[in-house]
Structure formats: structure tokens, C-alpha cells
Scaffold this motif. Sequence first.
Motif, PDB file in Angstrom:
ATOM      1  N   GLY A 165      46.345  34.392  34.153  1.00 28.80           N
ATOM      2  CA  GLY A 165      46.172  35.745  33.638  1.00 28.80           C
ATOM      3  C   GLY A 165      44.735  36.212  33.544  1.00 28.80           C
ATOM      4  N   ALA A 166      43.778  35.283  33.418  1.00 24.60           N
ATOM      5  CA  ALA A 166      42.371  35.660  33.243  1.00 24.60           C
ATOM      6  C   ALA A 166      41.617  35.756  34.563  1.00 24.60           C
ATOM      7  CB  ALA A 166      41.678  34.654  32.325  1.00 24.60           C
ATOM      8  N   LEU A 167      42.290  35.476  35.682  1.00 25.47           N
ATOM      9  CA  LEU A 167      41.616  35.450  36.969  1.00 25.47           C
ATOM     10  C   LEU A 167      41.760  36.782  37.698  1.00 25.47           C
ATOM     11  CD1 LEU A 167      42.792  31.928  38.222  1.00 25.47           C
ATOM     12  CD2 LEU A 167      40.794  32.502  36.815  1.00 25.47           C
ATOM     13  N   ASP A 168      40.787  37.079  38.572  1.00 22.55           N
ATOM     14  CA  ASP A 168      40.900  38.304  39.359  1.00 22.55           C
ATOM     15  C   ASP A 168      42.002  38.143  40.408  1.00 22.55           C
ATOM     16  OD1 ASP A 168      39.807  37.317  41.963  1.00 22.55           O
ATOM     17  OD2 ASP A 168      37.963  37.100  40.816  1.00 22.55           O
ATOM     18  N   LYS A 169      42.402  39.267  41.014  1.00 22.17           N
ATOM     19  CA  LYS A 169      43.579  39.290  41.875  1.00 22.17           C
ATOM     20  C   LYS A 169      43.475  38.311  43.043  1.00 22.17           C
ATOM     21  CE  LYS A 169      46.564  42.527  44.414  1.00 22.17           C
ATOM     22  NZ  LYS A 169      46.597  41.817  45.702  1.00 22.17           N
ATOM     23  N   LYS A 170      42.348  38.292  43.736  1.00 22.45           N
ATOM     24  CA  LYS A 170      42.205  37.430  44.912  1.00 22.45           C
ATOM     25  C   LYS A 170      42.266  35.956  44.528  1.00 22.45           C
ATOM     26  CE  LYS A 170      39.401  36.869  49.082  1.00 22.45           C
ATOM     27  NZ  LYS A 170      38.218  37.348  49.836  1.00 22.45           N
ATOM     28  N   LEU A 171      41.551  35.584  43.464  1.00 22.08           N
ATOM     29  CA  LEU A 171      41.549  34.191  43.023  1.00 22.08           C
ATOM     30  C   LEU A 171      42.910  33.805  42.469  1.00 22.08           C
ATOM     31  CD1 LEU A 171      40.086  31.558  42.553  1.00 22.08           C
ATOM     32  CD2 LEU A 171      39.161  32.491  40.430  1.00 22.08           C
ATOM     33  N   ARG A 172      43.548  34.749  41.777  1.00 18.78           N
ATOM     34  CA  ARG A 172      44.875  34.488  41.221  1.00 18.78           C
ATOM     35  C   ARG A 172      45.863  34.139  42.334  1.00 18.78           C
ATOM     36  NH1 ARG A 172      47.367  37.259  36.320  1.00 18.78           N
ATOM     37  NH2 ARG A 172      49.573  36.779  36.434  1.00 18.78           N
TER      38      ARG A 172
END
Length: 370
Positions: A165-172
Motif C-alpha cells: 500500500g505504501a509503494l508507488d504504482k510501478k513498484l507496486r
Amino acid sequence: MIGQYLSLIGLEKHFGSVRAVTTLSLEIGAGEFVSLVGPSGSGKTTALNMIAGFEEPSAGKIVIGGRDLTHVTPNRRGIGMVFQKYALFPHMTVQQNIAFPLRMRGQSNKTRIATRVDEMLELVQLSSYGERYPQQLSGGQQQRVALARALAFEPPVLLMDEPLGALDKKLREAMQFEIKRLQERLGATVVYVTHDQDEALTMSDRVAVMAGGELKQFGTPTELYRHPNSAFVADFIGRMNFIEGNCIENAGGTAMVRLSDDTVLSIRAQGLPARPSAGQSIKLAIRPERVRVARRGEGGSGCLAAVVQTCVFVGSVHILVVRLECRPDVLLQIQLPAEGGQPFRERDTVDLLLDDGAIHLFADTERHAA
């Protein structure tokens, strides 16, 4: 394979007069990845906390690998846990963080601990980061360390609560595939809580959809997407268009549905109710990608006339929003391949052909997903 099977049998949790979870029963196989999804207040996190031992069930049983753990304290369940806020010890190096649960479980052989830590660092592709501290790592690297720590002692079940939940979209998105790769390689049994239904569909072997503390449907991502058992599940999993109508006839597997005084559709009935009766109010549901669009007059028989409200390019597809002429209160979203230029513009008149093999009919008594 390190995972064991998990059985939730009639699990309930009451907070005073509030029923947070009601009669939840799930059979999760050894090495299976299962996600719990649902809107806020659906009971998914409460269910996870009962499996972990952080909440005492009001009723029901929790069985892991044949062992009843319903009233066993959290530290004696041997369950691995990964949370959104990593919970790494800032004063410990990566190696020390991963070794911590091994020492807490009585492992004293320093060589064996070091070997296991090295194995886990290699598994999460952080072999050269062992001497670093958490604050020297990126968010994705910290999440890998948290995952390595949770898996180091080979838990029978791994619980994950919104870990990305705390990660940006690409890294997620990259971490979704990384976690799934590790889970499959180890044969870990994973129960994963997320509010992101796309994440659940991407990672899971099966998905449990919850609402109001109740299990609404449990199945593979394909089953939930193609064969939702209620309007709620249809709306929550993926995108869905709904049109309210009235069944005027149902015979031979074909339902005649009136949308307006002068518009009646012939539909091969699917979904619930399987056999809507004449006079029954229903919801017609269809996915955005199962609607074909043609210029006005080119769609042939059985089409619905509509007017384009907007057409938006979103990379791989165009999203078309249209208003039905027979029902000006209804806006439909349609997904078209992004080939060539913009296919339609605002105020274009079009014909819509609904793939009746992809239409679901539901009793018009349910609320859509929140």
C-alpha cells in the motif's frame, strides 16, 4: 513446500452488538495464495487478525495443518506476517532483521543462522545489502527484507496485510510479481488482504470477496470475473455496466427484458436469478469490453441507440462513455482497442451491440459495491 492447509470453520467476531465477521468458512490448500478483498468495513482485516491470534474469535475454529489454533497465543502459532509498515528494526542491519525470528524461536547455531540469512537474501535478490540498515533502503527493498524475515523460519502460513500500500504504482506492480514468484517457488500458503481488486486478481489462486462481515463469493479470479454470483461481486471485481429493467418473459433459456416502453432485449439468461420470472425487476450487467460499437445505422438488428458523451485514450485502450437514447438516465462505459486514432467523438450517434452471452441478470434488490 513449506505451506500447510488452513481451515476457517464458522469463524465469527463480535464487537458488542457489531458483527465484524459472520460465519466465515474457508478451506485454503497447502501452498495456495488466497486474497481477502472487500470495501472498508467488510471484515477482511478482522479475519486476518483472528488467524494471526491478535483477535479472539467469538465463535468458530482456526485449524492449520490439522492443529486447532483457535485459542493459541500469537507467538505460539508460528505464523509469518508482513504488513504495510514493514516493522523492520531500525537499529538492526538487514542481516540482523532477518535473523531475529530465528533467534526468537530458539535457534542458537550462529553458522546455521548465517546460512539461512544468506539464503533468504539471495531469494529476495538482496545479497549485497546485508550490512545496510533499513533507512538506507528503498521502500521496495525494505518490503523484500520484511518478506525475507517472515519466510526465514518457514512458517506454515504467511499473512500479508496491505503490504504494498505504501509503494508507488510501478513498484507496486513489480512487487506483485516478485511476491508471487517467491510464493510459488517456496510453496508457501499465503492469506493476503488488499482493497485493490486488480492486485488480488493478479496474484491469487483464489479470491474471497467479503462485505458486511460476510463471505459473498470464493473462487478463482476467472470465476469471479466471468461468473459473479451477485451484483455486488460483479461490481466489485473489475468494471461492470448495469441497466435496470423488467423481465416480461423467460422461456427456453432466453429472457425478454424491457428497458423502456419501446425497447425490449432478448437475452440468454445468466447469473442470478438463473430464471427470472415475468414481471420481476432485474439488473442487466455487462463488462465494458463485451459491448461492440458501430456508427449509427451500421450495427444491424438488436442494437441499442446511444450518443457519445466522451472518448478518452488511456494507453492500451480507449474508454468510451455513452448515453442510451431509450434510457437517458443510463451511462455505459465501453472499452475499445487503442488502434489508430480516436474512434469516436463527443455527440457522435452510435449503435451498441451487447454480447448476450456475456450478459448477467441479477435480482434488482442489491446495492452495488461501495
